[in-house]
Design a protein around this motif. Structure first.
Motif, PDB file in Angstrom:
ATOM      1  N   LYS A 181       0.840  -1.202   0.000  1.00 51.77           N
ATOM      2  CA  LYS A 181       0.000   0.000   0.000  1.00 51.77           C
ATOM      3  C   LYS A 181       0.872   1.248   0.000  1.00 51.77           C
ATOM      4  O   LYS A 181       0.574   2.236  -0.708  1.00 51.77           O
ATOM      5  N   ALA A 182       1.982   1.181   0.780  1.00 49.17           N
ATOM      6  CA  ALA A 182       2.884   2.343   0.824  1.00 49.17           C
ATOM      7  C   ALA A 182       3.533   2.552  -0.538  1.00 49.17           C
ATOM      8  O   ALA A 182       3.674   3.699  -0.998  1.00 49.17           O
ATOM      9  N   ARG A 183       3.943   1.413  -1.188  1.00 49.66           N
ATOM     10  CA  ARG A 183       4.550   1.562  -2.520  1.00 49.66           C
ATOM     11  C   ARG A 183       3.537   2.113  -3.519  1.00 49.66           C
ATOM     12  O   ARG A 183       3.880   2.978  -4.356  1.00 49.66           O
ATOM     13  N   GLU A 184       2.306   1.591  -3.434  1.00 49.59           N
ATOM     14  CA  GLU A 184       1.279   2.103  -4.348  1.00 49.59           C
ATOM     15  C   GLU A 184       1.025   3.583  -4.107  1.00 49.59           C
ATOM     16  O   GLU A 184       0.873   4.367  -5.061  1.00 49.59           O
ATOM     17  N   GLU A 185       0.966   3.949  -2.811  1.00 46.00           N
ATOM     18  CA  GLU A 185       0.767   5.361  -2.499  1.00 46.00           C
ATOM     19  C   GLU A 185       1.933   6.197  -3.011  1.00 46.00           C
ATOM     20  O   GLU A 185       1.742   7.299  -3.567  1.00 46.00           O
ATOM     21  N   ALA A 186       3.168   5.649  -2.839  1.00 43.81           N
ATOM     22  CA  ALA A 186       4.337   6.393  -3.316  1.00 43.81           C
ATOM     23  C   ALA A 186       4.318   6.509  -4.835  1.00 43.81           C
ATOM     24  O   ALA A 186       4.623   7.580  -5.401  1.00 43.81           O
ATOM     25  N   ALA A 187       3.973   5.391  -5.507  1.00 41.76           N
ATOM     26  CA  ALA A 187       3.914   5.434  -6.971  1.00 41.76           C
ATOM     27  C   ALA A 187       2.824   6.406  -7.435  1.00 41.76           C
ATOM     28  O   ALA A 187       2.999   7.145  -8.421  1.00 41.76           O
ATOM     29  N   LYS A 188       1.694   6.376  -6.707  1.00 40.99           N
ATOM     30  CA  LYS A 188       0.617   7.283  -7.085  1.00 40.99           C
ATOM     31  C   LYS A 188       1.041   8.733  -6.918  1.00 40.99           C
ATOM     32  O   LYS A 188       0.788   9.592  -7.781  1.00 40.99           O
ATOM     33  N   ARG A 189       1.713   8.985  -5.772  1.00 44.05           N
ATOM     34  CA  ARG A 189       2.189  10.368  -5.565  1.00 44.05           C
ATOM     35  C   ARG A 189       3.236  10.738  -6.599  1.00 44.05           C
ATOM     36  O   ARG A 189       3.265  11.881  -7.088  1.00 44.05           O
ATOM     37  N   ALA A 190       4.100   9.735  -6.966  1.00 41.13           N
ATOM     38  CA  ALA A 190       5.123  10.032  -7.983  1.00 41.13           C
ATOM     39  C   ALA A 190       4.474  10.328  -9.328  1.00 41.13           C
ATOM     40  O   ALA A 190       4.893  11.247 -10.047  1.00 41.13           O
ATOM     41  N   ARG A 191       3.440   9.516  -9.679  1.00 34.84           N
ATOM     42  CA  ARG A 191       2.750   9.784 -10.953  1.00 34.84           C
ATOM     43  C   ARG A 191       2.075  11.148 -10.922  1.00 34.84           C
ATOM     44  O   ARG A 191       2.099  11.893 -11.914  1.00 34.84           O
ATOM     45  N   GLU A 192       1.483  11.441  -9.751  1.00 35.03           N
ATOM     46  CA  GLU A 192       0.822  12.751  -9.652  1.00 35.03           C
ATOM     47  C   GLU A 192       1.835  13.877  -9.768  1.00 35.03           C
ATOM     48  O   GLU A 192       1.589  14.881 -10.451  1.00 35.03           O
ATOM     49  N   ASN A 193       2.996  13.673  -9.090  1.00 36.75           N
ATOM     50  CA  ASN A 193       4.025  14.708  -9.203  1.00 36.75           C
ATOM     51  C   ASN A 193       4.561  14.806 -10.619  1.00 36.75           C
ATOM     52  O   ASN A 193       4.843  15.901 -11.135  1.00 36.75           O
ATOM     53  N   ALA A 194       4.702  13.633 -11.290  1.00 38.01           N
ATOM     54  CA  ALA A 194       5.201  13.657 -12.671  1.00 38.01           C
ATOM     55  C   ALA A 194       4.207  14.347 -13.589  1.00 38.01           C
ATOM     56  O   ALA A 194       4.585  15.096 -14.499  1.00 38.01           O
ATOM     57  N   LYS A 195       2.916  14.093 -13.337  1.00 32.55           N
ATOM     58  CA  LYS A 195       1.912  14.751 -14.164  1.00 32.55           C
ATOM     59  C   LYS A 195       1.941  16.259 -13.975  1.00 32.55           C
ATOM     60  O   LYS A 195       1.685  17.028 -14.893  1.00 32.55           O
ATOM     61  N   LYS A 196       2.240  16.637 -12.727  1.00 31.00           N
ATOM     62  CA  LYS A 196       2.267  18.077 -12.474  1.00 31.00           C
ATOM     63  C   LYS A 196       3.423  18.747 -13.198  1.00 31.00           C
ATOM     64  O   LYS A 196       3.300  19.875 -13.650  1.00 31.00           O
ATOM     65  N   HIS A 197       4.567  18.035 -13.287  1.00 30.24           N
ATOM     66  CA  HIS A 197       5.745  18.670 -13.860  1.00 30.24           C
ATOM     67  C   HIS A 197       5.947  18.381 -15.342  1.00 30.24           C
ATOM     68  O   HIS A 197       6.750  19.026 -16.000  1.00 30.24           O
ATOM     69  N   GLN A 198       5.291  17.381 -15.885  1.00 32.57           N
ATOM     70  CA  GLN A 198       5.511  17.046 -17.288  1.00 32.57           C
ATOM     71  C   GLN A 198       4.577  17.847 -18.213  1.00 32.57           C
ATOM     72  O   GLN A 198       3.516  18.292 -17.799  1.00 32.57           O
ATOM     73  N   GLY A 199       4.990  17.934 -19.476  1.00 34.56           N
ATOM     74  CA  GLY A 199       4.176  18.636 -20.483  1.00 34.56           C
ATOM     75  C   GLY A 199       3.258  17.677 -21.201  1.00 34.56           C
ATOM     76  O   GLY A 199       3.047  16.550 -20.758  1.00 34.56           O
ATOM     77  N   SER A 200       2.727  18.051 -22.372  1.00 34.74           N
ATOM     78  CA  SER A 200       1.835  17.189 -23.144  1.00 34.74           C
ATOM     79  C   SER A 200       2.634  16.109 -23.848  1.00 34.74           C
ATOM     80  O   SER A 200       3.767  16.311 -24.255  1.00 34.74           O
ATOM     81  N   LYS A 201       2.034  14.911 -23.930  1.00 31.77           N
ATOM     82  CA  LYS A 201       2.708  13.805 -24.575  1.00 31.77           C
ATOM     83  C   LYS A 201       2.547  13.895 -26.098  1.00 31.77           C
ATOM     84  O   LYS A 201       1.548  14.409 -26.579  1.00 31.77           O
ATOM     85  N   LYS A 202       3.565  13.345 -26.810  1.00 34.07           N
ATOM     86  CA  LYS A 202       3.540  13.353 -28.282  1.00 34.07           C
ATOM     87  C   LYS A 202       3.920  11.975 -28.786  1.00 34.07           C
ATOM     88  O   LYS A 202       4.514  11.188 -28.060  1.00 34.07           O
ATOM     89  N   TYR A 203       3.558  11.688 -30.075  1.00 36.38           N
ATOM     90  CA  TYR A 203       3.915  10.444 -30.716  1.00 36.38           C
ATOM     91  C   TYR A 203       4.156  10.722 -32.205  1.00 36.38           C
ATOM     92  O   TYR A 203       3.827  11.790 -32.705  1.00 36.38           O
ATOM     93  N   ILE A 204       4.778   9.752 -32.906  1.00 34.55           N
ATOM     94  CA  ILE A 204       5.102   9.889 -34.331  1.00 34.55           C
ATOM     95  C   ILE A 204       4.222   8.931 -35.111  1.00 34.55           C
ATOM     96  O   ILE A 204       4.212   7.724 -34.823  1.00 34.55           O
ATOM     97  N   GLN A 205       3.489   9.460 -36.070  1.00 33.33           N
ATOM     98  CA  GLN A 205       2.696   8.626 -36.981  1.00 33.33           C
ATOM     99  C   GLN A 205       3.505   8.430 -38.248  1.00 33.33           C
ATOM    100  O   GLN A 205       3.779   9.358 -38.982  1.00 33.33           O
ATOM    101  N   VAL A 206       3.850   7.184 -38.471  1.00 32.70           N
ATOM    102  CA  VAL A 206       4.753   6.903 -39.578  1.00 32.70           C
ATOM    103  C   VAL A 206       3.984   6.676 -40.868  1.00 32.70           C
ATOM    104  O   VAL A 206       4.304   7.220 -41.916  1.00 32.70           O
ATOM    105  N   ALA A 207       2.953   5.862 -40.837  1.00 28.64           N
ATOM    106  CA  ALA A 207       2.243   5.535 -42.071  1.00 28.64           C
ATOM    107  C   ALA A 207       0.847   5.058 -41.742  1.00 28.64           C
ATOM    108  O   ALA A 207       0.537   4.706 -40.592  1.00 28.64           O
ATOM    109  N   SER A 208       0.002   5.039 -42.783  1.00 26.14           N
ATOM    110  CA  SER A 208      -1.353   4.514 -42.685  1.00 26.14           C
ATOM    111  C   SER A 208      -1.575   3.656 -43.908  1.00 26.14           C
ATOM    112  O   SER A 208      -1.578   4.164 -45.033  1.00 26.14           O
TER     113      SER A 208
END
Length: 273
Positions: A181-208
């Protein structure tokens, strides 16, 4: 505590008693024979009393004439002659008979006492055997009770050890759950902190492309960071080859270079999420 008779002491005591009884019987028989003999003698004799001089006969005799006295003496003599002699008593014979009777009685008594001693010894032996059996039963019962007690103690120890093991397992599981539970809480807080500090995600579309085989081949050629997915464009099925999403510019740049090295003819573009 049981009392044991000594056969030798018993026989010695019986012999002493027999001798004493035999002596008493001899003395008693002798006295009785003496009295009987004396009585038989005194019956045939006229014994004057100590105070015979005071009697009427004596006084009359003093006044009787000599002829009367002589007549009286002759009558007495005739009576003595006619009287039968006193029967003789054989003291030795009576003594032997008494001795035989005494010996027989003593032998019977000794035999009875020996039988009583044998019966007593048999009773004591039986009693001793019964006591030994009872002691053996008591020992067996004590051993069984001790074994049962040890089994109960062993079962109690096993139960206590099992209870301690269950308690320890429960504590360990609780600690693991708490850590998880502590690890999950820590991971959740880390994800929340990462979301707070990270920008928008991007990807590359190669072909269709229109076939799945083509899309699979392109993704395989590009490597592990690329995959394809099925979609619908204007009512037609299409397979889009694209990269993983990332908010790290360096990772996005590396995937663009990877797509360029794979060969020309691919449409490379960056798409914001």
């Amino acid at each position: 505590m049981s009392f044991r008779l000594n056969p030798f002491k018993v026989m010695r005591a019986v012999g002493i008693v027999a001798i004493v009884v035999y002596g008493v019987v001899l003395v008693t028989g002798y006295k009785k024979s003496k009295v009987t003999t004396t009585e038989s003698v005194t019956k045939d004799m006229k014994i004057r009393n100590k105070d015979f001089y005071k009697s009427k006969d004596y006084k009359n005799n003093l006044t009787l004439p000599n002829q009367v006295v002589e007549n009286n003496n002759e009558a007495v003599a005739k009576e003595l002659e006619q009287t039968k002699p006193a029967e003789t008593v054989d003291l030795q014979k009576d003594s032997d008979t008494s001795k035989q009777q005494t010996d027989s009685k003593v032998a019977d008594k000794n035999k009875k006492k020996e039988e009583q001693v044998k019966l007593e010894m048999q009773k004591q032996a039986q009693q001793k055997l019964a006591e030994q059996k009872q002691q053996e039963k008591s020992k067996i019962a004590a051993k069984q009770a001790e074994l049962k007690k040890q089994q109960q103690l062993e079962a109690a120890r096993k139960e206590q050890a099992a209870a301690q093991a269950r308690a320890e397992a429960a504590r360990q599981q609780a600690r693991e759950e708490e850590n998880k539970k502590a690890r999950e809480e820590a991971a959740k807080r880390a994800r929340e902190n990462a979301k707070k500090h990270q920008g928008s995600k991007k990807y590359i579309q190669v072909a269709s492309v229109t076939t799945e085989a083509s899309a699979r081949g392109i993704a395989k050629k590009l490597g592990g960071n690329f995959y394809y997915k099925k979609t619908t464009v204007n009512g037609k099925t299409a397979y889009v080859v694209m990269s993983n999403m990332t908010d790290n510019p360096n990772t996005l740049k590396a995937m663009e270079n990877q797509a360029k090295r794979a060969g020309s003819g691919y449409m490379i573009r960056s798409v914001g999420k």
